[in-house]
Write an enzyme that holds these catalytic residues in place. Structure first.
Site, PDB file in Angstrom:
ATOM      1  N   MET A  86       0.835  -1.173   0.000  1.00  0.00           N
ATOM      2  CA  MET A  86       0.000   0.000   0.000  1.00  0.00           C
ATOM      3  C   MET A  86       0.878   1.233   0.000  1.00  0.00           C
ATOM      4  O   MET A  86       1.460   1.551   1.014  1.00  0.00           O
ATOM      5  CB  MET A  86      -0.877  -0.009   1.232  1.00  0.00           C
ATOM      6  CG  MET A  86      -1.228   1.384   1.690  1.00  0.00           C
ATOM      7  SD  MET A  86      -2.563   1.452   2.775  1.00  0.00           S
ATOM      8  CE  MET A  86      -3.834   1.699   1.605  1.00  0.00           C
ATOM      9  N   PRO A  87       1.005   1.903  -1.116  1.00  0.00           N
ATOM     10  CA  PRO A  87       1.785   3.134  -1.127  1.00  0.00           C
ATOM     11  C   PRO A  87       0.918   4.361  -0.838  1.00  0.00           C
ATOM     12  O   PRO A  87      -0.281   4.368  -1.099  1.00  0.00           O
ATOM     13  CB  PRO A  87       2.327   3.187  -2.547  1.00  0.00           C
ATOM     14  CG  PRO A  87       1.308   2.457  -3.361  1.00  0.00           C
ATOM     15  CD  PRO A  87       0.713   1.411  -2.454  1.00  0.00           C
ATOM     16  N   LEU A  88       1.561   5.368  -0.293  1.00  0.00           N
ATOM     17  CA  LEU A  88       0.997   6.709  -0.217  1.00  0.00           C
ATOM     18  C   LEU A  88       1.892   7.577  -1.089  1.00  0.00           C
ATOM     19  O   LEU A  88       3.109   7.613  -0.882  1.00  0.00           O
ATOM     20  CB  LEU A  88       0.981   7.229   1.218  1.00  0.00           C
ATOM     21  CG  LEU A  88       0.563   8.694   1.382  1.00  0.00           C
ATOM     22  CD1 LEU A  88      -0.867   8.918   0.899  1.00  0.00           C
ATOM     23  CD2 LEU A  88       0.718   9.122   2.829  1.00  0.00           C
TER      24      LEU A  88
END
Length: 136
Positions: free
Chosen positions: A1-3
């Site tokens: 899960m990237p931001l």
């Protein structure tokens, strides 16, 4: 899960900003296997006085930098990261950004550094993330 945080010139029209955001996400999906629906981005336009950069640091001729900061769970190989940079640059070039103006940084952390709602650490509960080789 990237931001993903994208900082760029306010002179870039909204459609171009969206194309840049789309290109970064597509690269994350294609290069490291992020699920297509796992998209969390902050796109911030800035006035010219707010984007400071050296126009020729490391012999790269910059004119209108697009800063891309990606925070993601650690565990991807160097080769995957290098492929990610290439794909981001190619996708942004398609959106009208000069390759010299694509500036990418990755910040990695652990599964327990994420809560994506409801006060829970969903990634710890899940035990893994796409493309990463980590132990829960």
């Amino acid at each position: 899960m990237p931001l993903v945080r994208i900082d760029l010139s306010a002179a870039r029209p909204p459609a171009v900003r969206r194309a840049i955001a789309d290109g970064v996400h597509r690269a994350l999906v294609d290069a490291i296997g992020i699920p297509a629906g796992d998209r969390f981005q902050i796109v911030t336009p800035h006035g010219p006085e707010e984007l400071v950069f050296d126009p020729d640091y490391l012999d790269v001729a910059r004119q209108d930098v697009v800063y891309i900061q990606i925070t993601l769970v650690a565990g991807r190989s160097r080769d995957l990261k290098l492929d990610l940079y290439r794909r981001i640059t190619a996708n942004l070039t398609d959106a009208g950004v000069r390759p010299e103006d694509v500036f990418v940084t990755l910040t990695e952390n652990d599964l327990d550094n994420w809560s994506v709602g409801n006060g829970r650490a969903q990634l710890v509960e899940q035990g893994a993330v796409a493309g990463a080789q980590v132990e829960p």
